[in-house]
Design a protein around this motif. Structure first.
Motif, PDB file in Angstrom:
ATOM      1  N   TYR C  48       0.681  -1.199   0.063  1.00  9.30           N
ATOM      2  CA  TYR C  48       0.090  -0.084   0.161  1.00  9.30           C
ATOM      3  C   TYR C  48       0.934   1.266  -0.136  1.00  9.30           C
ATOM      4  CZ  TYR C  48      -3.575   3.447   1.155  1.00  9.30           C
ATOM      5  OH  TYR C  48      -4.432   4.281   1.171  1.00  9.30           O
ATOM      6  N   GLU C  53      -1.168  -0.976  -4.601  1.00  9.82           N
ATOM      7  CA  GLU C  53      -2.324  -1.937  -4.305  1.00  9.82           C
ATOM      8  C   GLU C  53      -3.257  -2.592  -5.694  1.00  9.82           C
ATOM      9  OE1 GLU C  53      -2.624   1.469  -3.363  1.00  9.82           O
ATOM     10  OE2 GLU C  53      -4.555   1.886  -2.921  1.00  9.82           O
ATOM     11  N   LYS C  61      -5.739  -6.033  -0.093  1.00  9.12           N
ATOM     12  CA  LYS C  61      -7.384  -6.077   0.032  1.00  9.12           C
ATOM     13  C   LYS C  61      -7.677  -7.515   0.663  1.00  9.12           C
ATOM     14  CE  LYS C  61      -7.664  -2.593  -3.229  1.00  9.12           C
ATOM     15  NZ  LYS C  61      -8.297  -2.131  -4.643  1.00  9.12           N
ATOM     16  N   TYR C 122     -11.721  -1.859   3.568  1.00 10.19           N
ATOM     17  CA  TYR C 122     -12.057  -2.389   2.328  1.00 10.19           C
ATOM     18  C   TYR C 122     -13.171  -3.274   2.127  1.00 10.19           C
ATOM     19  CZ  TYR C 122      -7.270  -1.048   0.839  1.00 10.19           C
ATOM     20  OH  TYR C 122      -6.084  -0.245   0.558  1.00 10.19           O
ATOM     21  N   GLU C 125     -15.505  -2.499  -0.473  1.00  7.06           N
ATOM     22  CA  GLU C 125     -14.838  -2.595  -1.850  1.00  7.06           C
ATOM     23  C   GLU C 125     -14.775  -4.005  -2.126  1.00  7.06           C
ATOM     24  OE1 GLU C 125     -11.315  -0.425  -2.063  1.00  7.06           O
ATOM     25  OE2 GLU C 125     -10.504  -1.652  -3.733  1.00  7.06           O
ATOM     26  N   VAL C 126     -14.289  -4.745  -1.258  1.00 11.73           N
ATOM     27  CA  VAL C 126     -13.822  -6.243  -1.491  1.00 11.73           C
ATOM     28  C   VAL C 126     -15.070  -7.179  -1.360  1.00 11.73           C
ATOM     29  CG1 VAL C 126     -12.448  -8.190  -0.794  1.00 11.73           C
ATOM     30  CG2 VAL C 126     -11.568  -6.115  -0.463  1.00 11.73           C
ATOM     31  N   ILE C 151     -10.336   5.072   5.768  1.00 12.81           N
ATOM     32  CA  ILE C 151      -9.946   5.300   4.439  1.00 12.81           C
ATOM     33  C   ILE C 151      -8.966   6.405   4.558  1.00 12.81           C
ATOM     34  CG2 ILE C 151     -10.519   5.683   1.927  1.00 12.81           C
ATOM     35  CD1 ILE C 151     -12.945   4.145   2.487  1.00 12.81           C
ATOM     36  N   ARG C 154      -5.603   5.468   5.839  1.00 12.47           N
ATOM     37  CA  ARG C 154      -4.957   3.915   5.356  1.00 12.47           C
ATOM     38  C   ARG C 154      -3.287   4.064   5.581  1.00 12.47           C
ATOM     39  NH1 ARG C 154      -8.607   2.391   0.400  1.00 12.47           N
ATOM     40  NH2 ARG C 154     -10.216   1.277   1.573  1.00 12.47           N
TER      41      ARG C 154
END
Ligand SMILES: Nc1nc2c(c(=O)[nH]1)N[C@H]1C(S)=C(S)[C@@H](COP(=O)(O)OP(=O)(O)OC[C@H]3O[C@@H](n4cnc5c(=O)[nH]c(N)nc54)[C@H](O)[C@@H]3O)O[C@H]1N2
Ligand SMILES: Nc1nc2c(c(=O)[nH]1)N[C@H]1C(S)=C(S)[C@@H](COP(=O)(O)OP(=O)(O)OC[C@H]3O[C@@H](n4cnc5c(=O)[nH]c(N)nc54)[C@H](O)[C@@H]3O)O[C@H]1N2
Ligand code: SF4
Ligand code: SF4
Ligand code: SF4
Ligand code: SF4
Ligand code: SF4
Ligand SMILES: [Mo]
Lengths: 177, 747, 320
Positions: C48, C53, C61, C122, C125-126, C151, C154
């Motif tokens: 990251y 990423e 992630k 995440y 998103e994941v 976020i 991060r």
């Protein structure tokens, strides 16, 4: 003040009285012990050497058990006595793993226990239970900082050893040989 | 590092130092009381001290039993003023708490019954059990006489029952402490010095310059003040000489260890006399003044050179001489210890005689560092009518042995087994405080006798083997729960000690004095038991002795001044020994008159044949015989015995450390259980060694059952001492089996 | 030479005699999971920070789901092995600078929530499908604020995680090596060795979860490198025992010529290092190797390694 125990192997007969006395004095649960006896036999019949000795926590000056304790339950009090506070102990066993003498055990109630040099008796001016019971009077207890104490004089005048000095813990139970 | 609050409390409590301070400081912070108990458990306890004396062996050390607020016995500590213990109990005495706490204890009277064809016990009330005993006693007395009821006893309960028996008219009494223990030495020393050795032995070990131990394994034999004094002797730099085929603990503390071939001690003793006399090292003045028979002795031992002894004992002549000179050097402060369990090979009185004579030659009897003149207080007898005169008793049973001075257990057994020439048949037994099954040799005979009796009562605290044979089992409470007779024993200074109950009897157990009294009353012998509580008897006796029960409860032990004169002979003192000649008898006319050797001779004893090893046994320092093996405090210290095997033997038989083996003796008797091998240089190659007392076969002993082997069951052959009837136990041989011989049979 | 040495009064203390059994399987699992989590967190945070990423998304992630679970389970395992577990909180009334256990407790106390936050950032998103089902964000509005915050942070979290992961990884070894009393454990190599082993299992886990060839390739390379380092360290460790004291020589016998030899050389060294290393090499050279196989072997090897060390180490002692 630096407490120490001196045990004369030339007199100890390995009777285990010190073990029983500790048990009844300190409520050590049956099947466990804070002190114990070892026997070492050397040589060939009829030229034999036999050494009997009473062992327990050495109240090491450089005590790994205290260093590795994550909660501070294992600590050193005045006179160099290494103690465990039962209700600070989580029973992680680190101190047991760290002791080269296997001097500690897990009490059935969960915490770790070991010889206290009978701290509670010292406070009352009494000798440790094991010392005061020994029928051969081969155990001595006292203050090493005092050059005239019985223990200091014995160590000054007689050949002695400690157990596993190579472990580097600076033990304070001495054996006269 | 954060200084936690708890730590702060701890330090401040320490600072105040006081017991109260630490508890209250903790309480202020309102901590969990359970934890509180943990932290202060040893500090806060308010103990009560109760005066007692120990019953775990027969040294009878005076002690304090400590009970806590909940009236639980927590610990037992020696009485500082007591000459038997000097404030220090031995491990068994310290572990005496376990006698009380053992949950396997006998709990109620039991009576044998048959249920569905199977013999078993049922619980009974005391009244029922005692009524039954009284009625049996009466019937046996009517048909066979009171004498036909025998008492086999040991320890404190014995004296109460002895009183009952004598009141009832039976003197058929014996204990294993004579014919299986001390008998030969008492006779041997009696014949020589006119005095028993007695218990505690009047050996001035603390001041000795040379201590000679013939087998006597002090340090494993934990007779308390003796162990303490041997330690003092080590501190004082005394020469210690140990004669033992095994490298005993005492041997390891010795200046000289003579690893003698078993059963040859008399040869060594004779050669020592030879050296002392030939080299003129003996105490001439003393011998001239106090001894008789020296010339006969001199002539007798002339032939017994160290070279001669070497061939028998395997001890090198130079070693023999060196030891003899060391003894002479230190004399008269030399002790050739009489030993205690001396029933070895059947010529034990003669060996004891040899030991006594050696002491005589060195002048140690009556000299500092040798033997002191013991003294004890006579405790007045509580008034009771005279005992009836029995028609026969232990004397008659032991007739064959002219110098028997106490009842011989094995003769009682013989008289119980029916035979044609039975002059004095025994019909019933009361057994109190002795576990005959694990105590007497020739177990088969013991059991045969038991099978032959009409009625048998066992009084014990534990479900030991012997209880399983009884018709009625009576549970005695332990010594911590009762009064007993006043202890008065011989010592440097006379003393008395009391035993008072620390707690009430647990379960439905009762003291032996109460049992005796209750049986007595049922037999119409009230006059002999003229008290409600034994406390009254003690109180009366103590008052006569110039003290009181109240005082004794506070001090436990009372020491008195000597009244019999000094501890040792004064310079050139005239002294008459209680022998027929008034002298120390090197030559015993008494023995000669009865057709025995007037001066000891060496006789050869059988040796193990190929594949067999001599069965040697001894004491484990943390146990007393069979009685403590189940003790919850002592059993963890040593819960089984091991078979000591010399590495050479282990190599030949391919035995490994901790391997389980079984034993079979010369009479094909198999050990019930297996035993683990200990390969050790401490034992000779011609013997194996084990601790006595293990191998319990009563399943009710939950800790002890099946642990190790009983040496007793393998002692099926005895050589009886013709002089006093002692049973020599050390002439048994065993072979080692690596396969379980019981595989196909039920144990 | 001592002929015979024994306890005269039967010492038979539970879990201590005849040999220590104070630490059981949970400790091995705990050390393994700690190392695994450390590995993944380290790679995730590093990638990251390097801004890669998107190229290597698994590491950052999807694999990030493992550390919080692993750390939680590890902690549970640890507490499960305590004999006075109700007092676990006592760990956090003090920090004992000399106690590895204390370090571990504190590092875990900080790392575990951070790893949760990382994964949480995440989450949507994941796992969009999962969220569609659970709809937690709709139910608990504050989650959106938290998500926004994580976020945004991060990078900070990643910067914190790198040293924390390294400490955690080293700690799993130091915990043992600090025990002077256990000759098998008491050597300086154990810290780095456990760290490398942890990183290696982390890399292997990433390979397992990875869907892109590039990422598998990269972590295959990393893993191979780590395996080589690990083998070197193990050799070093054994050499160390060889030149050590009598007790260390005896300890080594357990691994080299004793009860644990098969486990150690067969499962840890051969199956857990050499074979997967070889397979990864083949894969790098362009042969077709299902990468799952070496990855799984590495993970399994890492687990067994910890079991062996815990068990065997407790058999070794100074006296008797
Ligand atoms: N094979 C072999 N035989 C031996 C010996 C040996 O070394 N080897 N030694 C011999 C010697 S020296 C002796 S002195 C004798 C000893 O022989 P014993 O005196 O018979 O020895 P113990 O086995 O201790 O048996 C004592 C019994 O008393 C019980 N008891 C204990 N306390 C009390 C109590 O307060 N009240 C009552 N009523 N009972 C109690 C115990 O439970 C046990 O059953 O053995 C002899 N026999
Ligand atoms: N801990 C403990 N102490 C006790 C007792 C107990 O039960 N436990 N019981 C007490 C009682 S009642 C007694 S009688 C005494 C007994 O204690 P002792 O009188 O000391 O016992 P013995 O059985 O005579 O001696 C045993 C020793 O004799 C050695 N021995 C065997 N054969 C021979 C031989 O042929 N020649 C020589 N020279 N030595 C040999 C054995 O190797 C062993 O070391 O102990 C008392 N003390
Ligand atoms: S009590 Fe004394 S003589 Fe007995 S084993 Fe302990 S230290 Fe040795
Ligand atoms: S002997 Fe063991 S428990 Fe005692 S102080 Fe030393 S290391 Fe600690
Ligand atoms: S077991 Fe208790 S005393 Fe020992 S290290 Fe852990 S917390 Fe400290
Ligand atoms: S000093 Fe106290 S606690 Fe330590 S072994 Fe002796 S009796 Fe037990
Ligand atoms: S020597 Fe030991 S067992 Fe015997 S009476 Fe004294 S303390 Fe009790
Ligand atoms: Mo005896």
């Amino acid at each position: 003040m630096r407490y120490a125990m001196v045990i004369d192997t030339l007199k100890c007969v390995g009777c285990s009285d010190c073990v029983v006395a500790c048990q009844t004095e300190n409520d050590v649960p049956i099947g466990y012990c804070r002190d114990w006896i070892t026997e070492t036999v050397d040589g060939t019949y009829p030229n034999i050497l036999l050494e009997l000795k009473s062992e327990r926590c050495n109240h090491c000056a450089n005590a790994p058990c205290v260093r590795c304790c994550p909660t501070g339950a294992s600590h050193i009090v005045e006179g160099g006595i290494v103690l465990v506070t039962a209700e600070e102990c989580i029973g992680c066993g680190a101190c047991i793993e760290s002791c080269p003498y296997d001097a500690r055990y897990q009490h059935p109630d969960g915490y770790v226990d070991k010889c206290t040099f009978c701290h509670h008796r010292l406070q009352k001016g009494q000798l440790p239970a094991c010392v005061s019971v020994c029928p051969t009077k081969c155990m001595y207890f006292g203050d090493l900082d005092n050059p005239n104490s019985e223990v200091s004089l014995l160590l000054k005048n007689r050949k002695h050893k400690t157990l596993a000095p190579e472990a580097g813990t600076d033990p304070h139970v001495f054996y006269l040989i | 590092m954060i200084a936690s609050r708890r730590k702060f409390i701890k330090i401040s409590a320490l600072g105040l130092g006081g017991i109260l301070a630490s508890t209250s400081a903790l309480n202020i912070f309102g901590k969990n009381s359970y934890l509180n108990e943990k932290v202060v458990k040893n500090i806060s306890k308010n103990f009560k001290k109760t005066a007692t004396y120990c019953e775990v062996c027969f040294w009878k050390c005076a002690a304090w039993a400590y009970t806590n607020e909940k009236n639980e016995i927590k610990k037992i500590i020696g009485n500082d003023d007591d000459t038997h213990c000097n404030g220090r109990l031995c491990p068994r005495g310290t572990g005496g708490v376990g006698m009380y706490h053992d949950e396997d204890r006998l709990k109620t009277p039991l009576i044998r019954t048959t249920i569905n064809g199977e013999e078993t016990y049922r619980e009974a009330s005391w009244d029922e059990a005692l009524d039954l005993i009284a009625s049996k006693f009466k019937t046996i007395k009517e048909t066979h006489g009171a004498e036909a009821i025998a008492l086999l006893k040991h320890g404190s309960p014995g004296s109460h029952l002895e009183h009952l028996f004598k009141a009832f008219g039976s003197d058929t009494i014996a204990e294993p402490a004579y014919a299986q223990c001390r008998g030969p030495r008492e006779t041997g020393f009696g014949l020589t010095f006119g005095s028993w050795v007695g218990s505690p032995e009047p050996t001035d070990i603390r001041d000795t310059k040379c201590l000679v131990l013939i087998g006597s394994h002090i340090g494993e034999n934990m007779h308390n003040s003796q162990v303490q004094e041997m330690s003092d002797a080590i501190d004082n730099g005394a020469t210690i000489i140990t004669v033992d085929p095994r490298f005993s603990t005492a041997a390891s503390k010795s200046t000289h260890w003579l690893p003698i071939k078993p059963a040859t001690d008399i040869a060594l003793l004779l050669s020592w006399m030879h050296v002392l006399i030939e080299e003129e090292l003996y105490n001439k003045k003393y011998v001239e003044k106090y001894a008789m028979g020296f010339d006969e002795l001199k002539a007798h031992v002339k032939q017994f050179t160290p070279e001669w002894a070497y061939g028998i004992t395997t001890i090198k002549p130079a070693e023999i001489r060196k030891a003899a000179r060391a003894m002479a050097n230190a004399a008269p402060a030399t002790i050739i210890h009489p030993g205690r369990h001396v029933t070895w090979y059947g010529d034990d009185t003669q060996r004891s005689r040899a030991i006594a004579i050696l002491n005589g030659l060195l002048g140690s009897w009556g000299n500092r560092g040798g033997f002191y003149f013991k003294e004890k207080i006579k405790v007045p007898t509580y008034p009771h009518p005279a005992y009836p005169e029995p028609k026969w008793g232990w004397h008659n049973l032991g007739e064959q042995y002219p110098f028997a001075e106490m009842g011989i257990t094995s003769e009682i057994i013989k008289a119980t087994i029916p035979s044609d020439d039975q002059k004095h048949p025994i019909k019933a037994w009361v057994v109190a405080g002795t576990n005959l099954i694990n105590t007497l040799p020739e177990r088969e005979k013991t059991i045969e006798a038991i099978n032959a009796v009409d009625f048998m009562v066992v009084i014990d605290t534990m479900p030991m083997e012997i209880t399983g044979y009884a018709d009625v089992v009576l549970p005695e409470c332990t010594y911590l729960e009762r009064y007993d007779g006043i202890r008065s024993a011989t010592n440097r200074t006379p003393s008395i000690a009391v035993r008072t109950p620390a707690v009430k009897p647990k379960y439905d157990s009762k003291p032996a004095w109460w049992i005796s009294k209750e049986i007595g009353q049922r037999l119409g012998l009230e006059a002999y038991f003229n008290y409600n509580d034994f406390e009254e008897v003690i109180e009366w006796q103590l008052n006569k002795l110039g003290t009181s029960l109240d005082e004794m409860k506070k001090i436990g032990v009372k020491n008195f001044e000597r009244t019999s004169g000094p501890l040792f002979l004064e310079e050139d003192q005239e002294y008459e020994f209680a022998t027929p000649s008034g002298k120390i008898e090197f030559y015993s006319q008494q023995l000669a008159n009865q057709g025995f050797d007037p001066i000891p001779v060496y006789t050869h004893h059988p040796e193990p044949s190929q594949g067999f090893y001599r069965l040697n046994y001894g004491r484990s320092p943390m146990h007393t015989f069979s009685r403590t093996i189940n003790n919850p405090n002592l059993s963890p210290l040593k819960d089984e015995n091991t078979l000591w095997v010399n590495p050479k033997v282990a190599r030949i038989l391919d035995l490994k450390k901790n391997q389980e083996v079984w034993l079979k003796n010369q009479d094909n008797i198999l050990s019930t259980f297996s035993i683990k091998v200990r390969v050790t240089e401490r034992v000779r190659w011609d013997s194996v060694y084990m601790y006595h007392g293990f191998g319990h076969n009563n399943e009710k002993l939950t800790r002890a059952f099946g642990k190790g082997i009983s040496d007793t069951e393998l002692i099926s052959k005895v050589v009886v001492d013709p002089i006093m009837g002692g049973t020599g136990l050390r002439g048994n041989f065993v072979s080692i089996l690596t396969e379980n011989p019981h595989k196909n049979t039920e144990i | 030479m001592i002929q015979e040495e024994l306890f005269t009064s039967g010492r038979n203390i539970p879990n201590i005699d005849p040999s220590l059994e104070i630490w059981h399987w949970p400790i091995a699992v705990y050390l393994f999971l700690g190392g695994l989590a450390a590995g993944i967190l380290f790679f995730g945070a590093l990638i990251y920070i390097l801004g890669k990423e998107d190229t290597y998304p698994t590491a950052v992630k999807s694999a990030s789901i493992i550390p919080p679970i692993a750390l939680s389970l590890g902690l549970l395992a640890l507490v499960y092995d305590l004999t006075h577990p109700l007092y676990t909180w006592q760990l956090y009334t003090t920090f004992r600078i000399e106690s590895p256990m204390s370090w571990g407790a504190w590092v875990l106390l900080i790392t575990t929530p951070l790893s949760f936050l990382w994964t949480f950032s995440y989450y949507r998103e994941v796992y969009p499908k999962l969220e569609a089902k659970l709809k937690v964000f709709n139910r608990f509005n504050f989650l959106k604020t938290v998500e926004k915050f994580t976020i945004k942070n991060r990078k900070n979290i990643a910067y914190a995680l790198i040293p924390l992961a390294l400490i955690l990884g080293v700690y799993t070894g130091i915990l043992l090596s600090a025990f002077n009393a256990r000759p098998l454990w008491n050597n300086a190599i154990l810290g780095p060795l456990f760290l490398v082993s942890g990183l290696s299992t982390g890399a292997a886990a990433i390979i397992l979860l990875s869907k892109t060839k590039a990422e598998k390739h990269l972590f295959g390379k990393i893993d191979l490198g780590l395996i080589i380092v690990e083998l070197a360290l193990i050799t070093h460790m054994i050499m160390g025992y060889f030149s050590g004291s009598q007790v260390q020589l005896e300890a080594m016998q357990l691994l080299v010529n004793g009860d644990f030899t098969l486990m150690f050389f067969g499962f840890v060294v051969l199956l857990g290092l050499i074979i997967p290393g070889f397979l990864e090499l083949l894969e790098l050279l362009g042969f077709k190797v299902p990468v799952v196989v070496p990855a799984l072997l590495v993970i399994l090897g890492g687990l067994i390694f910890r079991f062996v060390m815990i068990e065997a180490g407790q058999l070794t002692r100074f006296l008797y």
